[in-house]
Scaffold this motif. Structure first.
Motif, mmCIF file in Angstrom:
data_model
loop_
_atom_site.group_PDB
_atom_site.id
_atom_site.type_symbol
_atom_site.label_atom_id
_atom_site.label_comp_id
_atom_site.label_asym_id
_atom_site.label_seq_id
_atom_site.Cartn_x
_atom_site.Cartn_y
_atom_site.Cartn_z
ATOM 1 N N MET A 1 0.839 -1.176 0.000
ATOM 2 C CA MET A 1 0.000 0.000 0.000
ATOM 3 C C MET A 1 0.887 1.243 0.000
ATOM 4 N N SER A 2 0.476 2.217 -0.731
ATOM 5 C CA SER A 2 1.236 3.455 -0.814
ATOM 6 C C SER A 2 1.198 4.199 0.510
ATOM 7 N N GLN A 3 2.311 4.749 0.894
ATOM 8 C CA GLN A 3 2.373 5.529 2.131
ATOM 9 C C GLN A 3 1.550 6.812 2.037
ATOM 10 N N ALA A 4 1.239 7.249 0.823
ATOM 11 C CA ALA A 4 0.464 8.470 0.642
ATOM 12 C C ALA A 4 -0.943 8.329 1.228
ATOM 13 N N PHE A 5 -1.420 7.102 1.323
ATOM 14 C CA PHE A 5 -2.774 6.894 1.820
ATOM 15 C C PHE A 5 -2.826 6.422 3.265
ATOM 16 N N VAL A 6 -1.670 6.295 3.885
ATOM 17 C CA VAL A 6 -1.620 5.836 5.266
ATOM 18 C C VAL A 6 -1.305 7.035 6.153
ATOM 19 N N ARG A 7 -2.220 7.315 7.065
ATOM 20 C CA ARG A 7 -1.994 8.412 8.001
ATOM 21 C C ARG A 7 -2.003 7.824 9.401
ATOM 22 N N GLU A 8 -0.946 8.046 10.100
ATOM 23 C CA GLU A 8 -0.857 7.542 11.459
ATOM 24 C C GLU A 8 -1.066 8.683 12.438
ATOM 25 N N ASN A 9 -1.684 8.343 13.552
ATOM 26 C CA ASN A 9 -1.827 9.268 14.656
ATOM 27 C C ASN A 9 -2.553 10.555 14.265
ATOM 28 N N ASP A 10 -3.735 10.407 13.665
ATOM 29 C CA ASP A 10 -4.560 11.556 13.320
ATOM 30 C C ASP A 10 -5.205 12.185 14.543
ATOM 31 N N ASP A 11 -5.086 11.519 15.679
ATOM 32 C CA ASP A 11 -5.757 11.994 16.878
ATOM 33 C C ASP A 11 -5.216 13.344 17.315
ATOM 34 N N LEU A 12 -6.132 14.215 17.674
ATOM 35 C CA LEU A 12 -5.774 15.508 18.233
ATOM 36 C C LEU A 12 -6.114 15.447 19.713
ATOM 37 N N TRP A 13 -5.198 15.838 20.543
ATOM 38 C CA TRP A 13 -5.393 15.797 21.984
ATOM 39 C C TRP A 13 -5.775 17.180 22.471
ATOM 40 N N LEU A 14 -6.443 17.241 23.612
ATOM 41 C CA LEU A 14 -6.887 18.512 24.173
ATOM 42 C C LEU A 14 -5.733 19.502 24.299
ATOM 43 N N HIS A 15 -4.586 19.050 24.754
ATOM 44 C CA HIS A 15 -3.456 19.966 24.940
ATOM 45 C C HIS A 15 -2.857 20.447 23.613
ATOM 46 N N ASP A 16 -3.274 19.849 22.486
ATOM 47 C CA ASP A 16 -2.807 20.279 21.167
ATOM 48 C C ASP A 16 -3.703 21.344 20.541
ATOM 49 N N VAL A 17 -4.868 21.577 21.129
ATOM 50 C CA VAL A 17 -5.838 22.525 20.582
ATOM 51 C C VAL A 17 -5.328 23.946 20.791
ATOM 52 N N ALA A 18 -5.520 24.785 19.780
ATOM 53 C CA ALA A 18 -5.108 26.193 19.884
ATOM 54 C C ALA A 18 -5.767 26.837 21.105
ATOM 55 N N PRO A 19 -5.104 27.790 21.730
ATOM 56 C CA PRO A 19 -5.590 28.363 22.988
ATOM 57 C C PRO A 19 -6.704 29.404 22.819
ATOM 58 N N THR A 20 -7.665 29.121 21.943
ATOM 59 C CA THR A 20 -8.813 30.018 21.780
ATOM 60 C C THR A 20 -10.084 29.256 22.118
ATOM 61 N N LEU A 21 -11.097 29.976 22.558
ATOM 62 C CA LEU A 21 -12.363 29.347 22.898
ATOM 63 C C LEU A 21 -12.997 28.716 21.664
ATOM 64 N N ASN A 22 -12.896 29.382 20.516
ATOM 65 C CA ASN A 22 -13.461 28.835 19.288
ATOM 66 C C ASN A 22 -12.809 27.500 18.921
ATOM 67 N N ALA A 23 -11.490 27.409 19.040
ATOM 68 C CA ALA A 23 -10.792 26.156 18.744
ATOM 69 C C ALA A 23 -11.225 25.057 19.712
ATOM 70 N N LEU A 24 -11.425 25.417 20.984
ATOM 71 C CA LEU A 24 -11.899 24.441 21.974
ATOM 72 C C LEU A 24 -13.291 23.942 21.604
ATOM 73 N N ILE A 25 -14.176 24.848 21.206
ATOM 74 C CA ILE A 25 -15.539 24.464 20.828
ATOM 75 C C ILE A 25 -15.521 23.528 19.621
ATOM 76 N N ILE A 26 -14.718 23.834 18.636
ATOM 77 C CA ILE A 26 -14.619 22.975 17.445
ATOM 78 C C ILE A 26 -14.106 21.595 17.837
ATOM 79 N N PHE A 27 -13.079 21.536 18.653
ATOM 80 C CA PHE A 27 -12.516 20.257 19.100
ATOM 81 C C PHE A 27 -13.545 19.446 19.879
ATOM 82 N N LEU A 28 -14.206 20.089 20.847
ATOM 83 C CA LEU A 28 -15.171 19.371 21.680
ATOM 84 C C LEU A 28 -16.374 18.902 20.863
#
Length: 72
Positions: A1-28
């Motif tokens: 399988m081509s590596q172009a189609f394999v994405r590892e660790n797509d998870d976004l963690w709370l501490h990775d979210v931008a420090p704005t309320l809007n970014a928190l709302i989108i994440f949640l």
């Protein structure tokens, strides 16, 4: 399988979210299966942190590094 189609660790963690309320709302909202999460109220706690009570029943604030955290 081509590596172009394999994405590892797509998870976004709370501490990775931008420090704005809007970014928190989108994440949640994304974490809540697309059901909109919104801020119910905000207040400043005794330590001076701005705490946001969200419609998912949890409270969030930024730590000393400006990263989001769940307030217990």
């Amino acid at each position: 399988m081509s590596q172009a189609f394999v994405r590892e660790n797509d998870d976004l963690w709370l501490h990775d979210v931008a420090p704005t309320l809007n970014a928190l709302i989108i994440f949640l909202t994304r974490e809540n299966g697309g059901v909109r999460v919104y801020e119910q109220k905000s207040f400043t706690d005794v330590s001076g942190k701005e705490v946001h009570l969200m419609s998912n029943g949890l409270s969030y604030a930024k730590d000393d590094r400006g990263k989001w955290e769940v307030v217990v």
